[in-house]
Design a protein around this motif. Structure first.
Motif, short mmCIF file in Angstrom:
data_model
loop_
_atom_site.label_atom_id
_atom_site.label_comp_id
_atom_site.label_asym_id
_atom_site.label_seq_id
_atom_site.Cartn_x
_atom_site.Cartn_y
_atom_site.Cartn_z
N SER A 195 -3.43 7.28 -2.25
CA SER A 195 -4.68 6.48 -2.71
C SER A 195 -4.15 5.04 -2.85
CB SER A 195 -5.24 7.22 -3.97
OG SER A 195 -4.38 6.90 -5.11
N PRO A 196 -5.21 4.20 -2.70
CA PRO A 196 -4.83 2.82 -3.03
C PRO A 196 -4.30 2.51 -4.49
CG PRO A 196 -7.10 2.95 -1.92
CD PRO A 196 -6.61 4.27 -2.42
N THR A 197 -5.03 3.27 -5.47
CA THR A 197 -4.34 3.17 -6.84
C THR A 197 -2.93 3.48 -6.76
OG1 THR A 197 -6.67 3.47 -7.71
CG2 THR A 197 -4.79 3.82 -9.07
N GLU A 198 -2.42 4.65 -6.28
CA GLU A 198 -1.04 4.92 -6.14
C GLU A 198 -0.14 4.17 -5.64
OE1 GLU A 198 1.51 9.09 -4.94
OE2 GLU A 198 -0.76 9.17 -4.69
N LEU A 199 -0.65 3.81 -4.19
CA LEU A 199 0.37 2.61 -3.69
C LEU A 199 0.29 1.32 -4.41
CD1 LEU A 199 1.75 1.74 -1.48
CD2 LEU A 199 -0.34 1.13 -0.05
N SER A 200 -0.77 0.95 -5.07
CA SER A 200 -0.62 -0.28 -5.83
C SER A 200 0.40 -0.12 -7.08
CB SER A 200 -2.29 -0.79 -6.55
OG SER A 200 -3.00 -0.96 -5.22
N ALA A 201 0.31 1.09 -7.79
CA ALA A 201 1.20 1.23 -8.78
C ALA A 201 2.55 1.32 -8.44
CB ALA A 201 0.93 2.53 -9.52
N ALA A 202 2.92 1.82 -7.24
CA ALA A 202 4.37 1.68 -6.67
C ALA A 202 4.84 0.52 -6.27
CB ALA A 202 4.29 2.90 -5.33
N VAL A 203 4.01 -0.19 -5.71
CA VAL A 203 4.17 -1.47 -5.20
C VAL A 203 4.71 -2.68 -6.47
CG1 VAL A 203 3.31 -3.72 -4.22
CG2 VAL A 203 2.71 -1.50 -3.11
N ARG A 204 3.67 -2.34 -7.60
CA ARG A 204 4.05 -3.25 -8.71
C ARG A 204 5.18 -2.72 -9.35
NH1 ARG A 204 -1.36 -2.28 -9.55
NH2 ARG A 204 -0.95 -0.34 -11.20
N ASP A 205 5.59 -1.53 -9.34
CA ASP A 205 6.96 -0.74 -10.10
C ASP A 205 7.93 -1.15 -9.47
OD1 ASP A 205 5.11 -0.03 -11.98
OD2 ASP A 205 5.18 2.28 -11.26
N VAL A 206 8.03 -1.18 -8.03
CA VAL A 206 9.27 -1.24 -7.16
C VAL A 206 9.68 -2.60 -6.75
CG1 VAL A 206 10.43 -0.47 -5.20
CG2 VAL A 206 9.09 1.17 -6.34
N VAL A 207 8.70 -3.53 -6.25
CA VAL A 207 8.85 -4.78 -5.92
C VAL A 207 8.31 -5.82 -6.77
CG1 VAL A 207 9.47 -3.98 -3.41
CG2 VAL A 207 6.96 -4.79 -4.15
N GLY A 208 7.61 -5.19 -7.74
CA GLY A 208 7.08 -6.33 -8.68
C GLY A 208 5.75 -7.32 -8.05
#
Length: 320
Positions: free
Chosen positions: A255-268
């Motif tokens: 989902s867009p929400t899951e991807l957004s969270a991963a992008v924030r957590d991994v690459v800031g």
């Protein structure tokens, strides 16, 4: 009282290409309506002429649909039957030196042929399982599973039923064909020369005459639906390569929400929503982080697309 009996007769002859397995089974075993006949894939393959001269390593490329993981000389692959197995299920045991045996081309069809042959010659209605040995990703050792089946229920669906306490069962689906194969292996053994077993006591799983059922192929999860399409190292490598042909085993797009969270957590980085129907996201990404963002996006079932603005990319779910 529930009772299960398993009989694996001694004295089976060496099976050669072209042999009549139905005749051999009738020579070896006494069958009754409701029995389940479990036959090792090795003898099915031998009878069907699947013996080859050479090594497992030489035959492996032709039997491989996709490499799942590799550790030294050990290679786990998804073969053309959809089974994920060491060396694609190619075996070099219990065959003459210098030869190997491949799995049956269509184990469900092999099971149907055996069932039909037994019914035609004896009038007895049995279920048939073609078994093979496989490892388990989180368990030591191996057990036998059903790679072919005919005339039996391969999985019992208890979803929606309630237990003795009134709790509703949600995802309870015993793979009874695999359980029958594993139980039969306790009697056949690996070195006993007993490739046939008769399981008696589960006639409730045997289908009426003329109904072969879904077959063991129904137990194979589609590529990309098993959650573990690659080994840990291979998943990292394939995400970094980000080749479209490698994406299916990663599964459906997150989902867009899951991807957004991963992008924030991994690459800031903080993606923004575009409002597009497909949930596309916009990200401003410095060049030094682009490789990491691309791999992260790919692993979530999305793709990175350039835009007209420097360092800005659009993330969209993959359609592949």
């Amino acid at each position: 009282m529930s009772r299960l009996e398993i009989t694996a007769p001694d004295g089976a002859p060496e099976v050669e290409p072209g042999d009549d397995l139905v005749a051999i089974v009738l020579l070896m075993a006494s069958l009754a309506d409701g029995d389940v006949l479990v036959v090792t894939s090795k003898v099915v393959s031998k009878a069907e002429g699947r013996l080859r001269t050479g090594t497992r390593e030489e035959a492996l490329p032709g039997e491989t649909a996709r490499v799942v993981a590799r550790r030294g000389e050990t290679m786990i692959v998804r073969n053309h039957l959809g089974l994920t197995m060491a060396a694609a299920g190619i075996d070099n045991s219990n065959v003459p030196q210098g030869q190997i045996v491949l799995l049956p081309e269509d184990p469900d069809a092999s099971a149907r042929g055996l069932r039909d042959g037994l019914l035609d010659r004896t009038g007895v209605n049995v279920g048939v399982v073609v078994s093979d040995t496989a490892g388990r990703a989180w368990r030591e050792g191996q057990t036998d599973i059903a790679i072919g089946a005919a005339g039996i229920v391969v999985a019992e669906d208890f979803a929606g039923r309630r237990d003795g306490y009134g709790n509703e069962l949600a995802v309870t689906l015993p793979a009874v064909a695999d359980e029958l194969a594993g139980a039969a292996e306790l009697a056949t053994g690996k070195l006993g020369g007993r490739p046939f077993a008769v399981v008696r006591g589960r006639a409730d799983l045997v289908l009426p005459r003329g109904e072969h059922g879904r077959g063991a192929a129904a137990l194979v999860r589609p590529d990309g639906a098993d959650l573990f399409g690659y080994g840990a190292r291979e998943a990292v490598v394939r995400a970094l390569r980000a080749e479209v042909a490698d994406q299916r085993p990663f599964g459906a797009p997150a989902s867009p929400t899951e991807l957004s969270a991963a992008v924030r957590d991994v690459v800031g980085l903080v993606p923004s929503h575009t409002g597009a129907a497909d949930g596309a996201l916009l990200v401003t990404c410095p060049r030094g982080l682009m490789r990491a963002l691309t791999a992260l996006t790919f692993a979530h079932g999305w793709m990175v697309h350039t835009t007209d603005h420097p360092n800005e990319v659009r993330l969209r779910p993959s359609s592949g």
